[in-house]
Enzyme design. Structure first.
Site, short mmCIF file in Angstrom:
data_model
loop_
_atom_site.label_atom_id
_atom_site.label_comp_id
_atom_site.label_asym_id
_atom_site.label_seq_id
_atom_site.Cartn_x
_atom_site.Cartn_y
_atom_site.Cartn_z
N HIS A 166 7.47 4.22 48.57
CA HIS A 166 7.31 4.21 50.02
C HIS A 166 8.73 4.23 50.59
CE1 HIS A 166 3.23 1.98 49.43
NE2 HIS A 166 3.07 3.29 49.43
N GLU B 43 2.83 9.34 48.79
CA GLU B 43 1.61 9.72 49.51
C GLU B 43 1.85 9.56 51.01
OE1 GLU B 43 0.66 6.34 50.27
OE2 GLU B 43 2.02 5.69 48.70
#
Length: 529
Positions: free
Chosen positions: A462, A498
């Protein structure tokens, strides 16, 4: 070629200068009284063997073609198999710029400091391995040659459609590398490779099997630098106490200092809190957070630093399985400690050291003891903020909160308690610029969405760049994170992200950094690409 400075991940610097037949590496850190510089010399040249066809065109025997300057040619006639005679020309020329597969390197000489100033290395083989690693580190930072290969089968194929090949350099068993059993040791350390993978019939390392060694760019960047980098131990070690590096170890801890004309006061020479303990315990000590800003240590504190002056490579945790929420997965190693730097590398395109450290809950700023680039850092005032203050200021920016939400005081304490993930702060020359999370995919929500497709050692990231001045460098820090993931555990085969489907900027940066888009995924809170 003009002299250049090579900045190693551990903070050491070397000046590389062209010399007759090769290049000289001079250490800028091993200062000593002798006039002869500490370092080594390498010989680099380009060897090319070409097939000359009847129409006058040429093709490289090993699959590479380049424009040739004047040089030494040796021509021999060979049979092409169809009755037509062809010539092979072998040319050896000085190294000008890297070629795809025709460069050859060996270490010609080595100059070590006096044993009265620095102790000998614990292992001479380790020293040669480090010297070769540093030489290759410099070589693979040169401009990459064209990947196109000109072979006999493709000599009529247009240049844009010719096959591509690996960038590699041949390591010649000559000079310093002629030591007995030295090449086999370097091969077992993973620094060298050969295509002759049979046992062989020779009882020593003097046959041709050990003469055809090479290093490819792909294999070199997969090697953990901690396996090779170390420093020589000074006979008189530098003091960890700031301001007292020139005092003998057995001198008094305080010296009288005149104050006015009537009395003397003792000037305290005690160490800064935490510095001496940091030096005594490294590697593995927690980073102190109660040290005043501006205090410097005798050596940069990086993942490569060790008071024993030995390589700091630690193998990954052995495989054993456990269960979390009815999910079977490998038992994970503990991440680095809060405030600890776990990755450091100089980025030539930026001219600064890129570092990542674990985020800290300390209310005080986390001091930076790592290496610094040649120029003053940007926005050094950011180093005076605690991690909580940094995150709060970054979350307050609309472009960040649009994807990360609002900041809460429980954010960082919650993240540091996760068993499958840890938070990190990115730094350019010690100045924080972004927040990152590194996690194991299998135990994460991403692993649940993927089902059984997630590998046991797949990593996920992230990412968030908080500072405006640090934007536009995504490829540099992204490849740094991936580099750490792949070298800290070689069983990691995939690094996943993602991002939300409407985060077009990060998707563009991922495409430019070499990531491939697999598919879209539906999470409870977002649609990811």
């Amino acid at each position: 070629m003009t002299p250049e400075t090579v900045y190693l991940p551990d903070g050491q610097t070397y000046t590389v200068s062209p010399v007759f037949g090769g290049f000289g590496f001079k250490s800028n850190d091993l200062t000593h009284a002798a006039h002869f510089p500490v370092g080594w010399h390498i010989v680099v040249h380009t060897e090319e063997e070409k097939i000359v066809f009847q129409d006058g065109s040429e093709a490289s025997v090993n699959g590479e073609g380049h424009a040739q300057p004047a040089g030494d040619d040796h021509a021999t006639a060979v049979d092409a198999g169809d009755g037509s005679a062809q010539k092979r020309k072998k040319r050896v020329r000085p190294f000008v710029q890297p070629t795809r597969q025709n460069d050859t390197l060996f270490i010609s000489s080595l100059s070590t400091p006096s044993t009265q100033e620095y102790g000998p290395p614990a292992s001479p083989t380790r020293q040669i391995a480090m010297i070769l690693w540093v030489s290759l580190y410099w070589y693979f930072h040169q401009r990459e040659p064209s990947p196109r290969m000109s072979t006999k089968a493709s000599h009529e194929t247009p240049e844009s459609a010719k096959p591509t090949g690996e960038w590699r350099i041949t390591i010649q068993r000559d000079g310093v590398l002629r030591g007995r059993n030295l090449i086999p040791k370097l091969e077992r350390m993973g620094l060298l490779a050969t295509e002759s993978t049979d046992v062989g019939t020779s009882l020593d390392d003097g046959d041709e099997t050990w003469s055809n060694m090479f290093v490819s760019q792909r294999m070199f960047w997969q090697l953990p630098p901690n396996l090779f980098l170390f420093t020589l131990k000074p006979v008189k070690a530098p003091s960890p106490w700031p301001g007292s590096s020139g005092s003998p170890n057995d001198s008094r801890p305080g010296s009288p200092v005149a104050q006015g004309a009537t009395h003397l006061a003792v000037r305290a020479m005690s160490p800064q809190p935490g510095v001496a303990r940091l030096y005594n315990d490294l590697p593995g000590a927690p980073t102190p957070t109660n040290i005043t800003a501006g205090v410097s240590t005798a050596h940069p504190i990086t993942p490569f630093f060790s008071t024993s002056h030995l390589p700091t490579y630690y193998p990954p945790l052995t495989l054993q399985y456990t269960f979390t929420n009815n999910l079977r997965h490998p038992l994970r190693p503990k991440p680095p400690r809060m405030g600890e730097i776990f990755y450091s590398r100089f980025v030539p395109s930026v001219g600064r050291y890129l570092s990542f450290r674990v985020a800290s809950l300390s209310p005080e700023p986390v001091p930076y003891f790592g290496p610094m680039g040649p120029n003053p850092p940007d926005h050094p005032e950011l180093a005076c903020l605690s991690d909580t203050q940094l995150l709060e200021s970054w979350f307050a920016k609309p472009r960040v909160s649009a994807f990360w939400g609002k900041f809460t005081p429980e954010f960082l304490p919650t993240v540091v308690k996760l068993k499958h993930s840890f938070p990190a702060i990115g730094l350019w020359d010690g100045v924080p610029f972004g927040y990152f999370e590194i996690y194991w995919v299998k135990e994460d929500i991403l692993g649940k969405v993927l089902g059984g497709e997630a590998g046991d050692f797949d990593r996920g990231l992230h990412v968030m760049v908080g500072e405006e001045w640090a934007r536009g460098r995504a490829s540099e820090w992204m490849t740094g994170l991936v580099h750490w993931c792949l070298t800290t555990d070689m069983r990691t085969m995939n690094v996943c992200l993602e991002p939300r489907i409407d985060n077009e900027r990060i998707l563009k940066h991922l495409d430019e950094s070499g990531f491939g888009r697999e598919r879209q995924l539906s999470f409870p809170h977002k649609q990811s690409c």
